[in-house]
Design a protein around this motif. Structure first.
Motif, PDB file in Angstrom:
ATOM      1  N   GLN A  45       1.359   6.546  -6.913  1.00  0.00           N
ATOM      2  CA  GLN A  45       0.244   7.387  -7.372  1.00  0.00           C
ATOM      3  C   GLN A  45       0.553   8.868  -7.191  1.00  0.00           C
ATOM      4  O   GLN A  45       0.200   9.692  -8.042  1.00  0.00           O
ATOM      5  N   ALA A  46       1.217   9.207  -6.103  1.00  0.00           N
ATOM      6  CA  ALA A  46       1.581  10.612  -5.876  1.00  0.00           C
ATOM      7  C   ALA A  46       2.580  11.087  -6.923  1.00  0.00           C
ATOM      8  O   ALA A  46       2.458  12.207  -7.457  1.00  0.00           O
ATOM      9  N   ASP A  72       0.835  -1.211   0.000  1.00  0.00           N
ATOM     10  CA  ASP A  72       0.000   0.000   0.000  1.00  0.00           C
ATOM     11  C   ASP A  72       0.863   1.251   0.000  1.00  0.00           C
ATOM     12  O   ASP A  72       0.539   2.235  -0.654  1.00  0.00           O
ATOM     13  N   GLN A  73       1.966   1.204   0.744  1.00  0.00           N
ATOM     14  CA  GLN A  73       2.879   2.344   0.804  1.00  0.00           C
ATOM     15  C   GLN A  73       3.465   2.611  -0.579  1.00  0.00           C
ATOM     16  O   GLN A  73       3.494   3.762  -1.034  1.00  0.00           O
ATOM     17  N   ARG A  99       5.779   2.484  -9.761  1.00  0.00           N
ATOM     18  CA  ARG A  99       5.957   1.653  -8.560  1.00  0.00           C
ATOM     19  C   ARG A  99       7.441   1.402  -8.297  1.00  0.00           C
ATOM     20  O   ARG A  99       7.889   1.437  -7.152  1.00  0.00           O
ATOM     21  N   ASP A 100       8.200   1.141  -9.362  1.00  0.00           N
ATOM     22  CA  ASP A 100       9.643   0.949  -9.210  1.00  0.00           C
ATOM     23  C   ASP A 100      10.306   2.214  -8.671  1.00  0.00           C
ATOM     24  O   ASP A 100      11.161   2.153  -7.784  1.00  0.00           O
ATOM     25  N   LEU A 101       9.897   3.355  -9.191  1.00  0.00           N
ATOM     26  CA  LEU A 101      10.415   4.632  -8.713  1.00  0.00           C
ATOM     27  C   LEU A 101      10.053   4.838  -7.240  1.00  0.00           C
ATOM     28  O   LEU A 101      10.889   5.281  -6.440  1.00  0.00           O
ATOM     29  N   ALA A 102       8.840   4.480  -6.874  1.00  0.00           N
ATOM     30  CA  ALA A 102       8.397   4.617  -5.484  1.00  0.00           C
ATOM     31  C   ALA A 102       9.217   3.723  -4.554  1.00  0.00           C
ATOM     32  O   ALA A 102       9.641   4.166  -3.480  1.00  0.00           O
ATOM     33  N   ARG A 103       9.462   2.478  -4.958  1.00  0.00           N
ATOM     34  CA  ARG A 103      10.283   1.576  -4.133  1.00  0.00           C
ATOM     35  C   ARG A 103      11.680   2.151  -3.925  1.00  0.00           C
ATOM     36  O   ARG A 103      12.217   2.115  -2.813  1.00  0.00           O
ATOM     37  N   THR A 104      12.252   2.675  -4.992  1.00  0.00           N
ATOM     38  CA  THR A 104      13.589   3.269  -4.891  1.00  0.00           C
ATOM     39  C   THR A 104      13.571   4.463  -3.948  1.00  0.00           C
ATOM     40  O   THR A 104      14.445   4.595  -3.081  1.00  0.00           O
ATOM     41  N   ALA A 105      12.591   5.328  -4.095  1.00  0.00           N
ATOM     42  CA  ALA A 105      12.492   6.523  -3.243  1.00  0.00           C
ATOM     43  C   ALA A 105      12.306   6.150  -1.778  1.00  0.00           C
ATOM     44  O   ALA A 105      12.941   6.732  -0.894  1.00  0.00           O
ATOM     45  N   ILE A 106      11.463   5.169  -1.512  1.00  0.00           N
ATOM     46  CA  ILE A 106      11.207   4.739  -0.132  1.00  0.00           C
ATOM     47  C   ILE A 106      12.471   4.137   0.475  1.00  0.00           C
ATOM     48  O   ILE A 106      12.830   4.434   1.623  1.00  0.00           O
TER      49      ILE A 106
END
Length: 74
Positions: free
Chosen positions: A11-12, A4-5, A34-41
């Motif tokens: 999405q943001a 979810d995170q 989603r890949d970009l989000a995982r990297t950022a997190i």
């Protein structure tokens, strides 16, 4: 990291780049975000860990003291 995170961050990021609806975006584009989000997190967690490990108790007390002190003009 919770799915979810990842999805919320993806999405943001998507909303920052595109005006369309996330659900209408092609799956390949959603996966890229989603890949970009995982990297950022992951990078954010690393940065937080680094900041926490670099703070010694003395530095924490010094920072708290600096925040509470009043600087008088000379």
């Amino acid at each position: 990291m919770p799915p979810d995170q990842v999805e919320l961050v993806a999405q943001a990021f998507y909303a920052a780049e595109y005006s369309g609806d996330w659900d209408d975006a092609p799956e390949i584009l959603q996966q890229q975000f989603r890949d970009l989000a995982r990297t950022a997190i992951t990078l954010l967690h690393q940065q937080i860990s680094h900041c926490r490990s670099s703070l010694t108790p003395a530095k924490v007390l010094e920072a708290a003291h600096d925040e509470n002190s009043v600087q008088l003009p000379s």
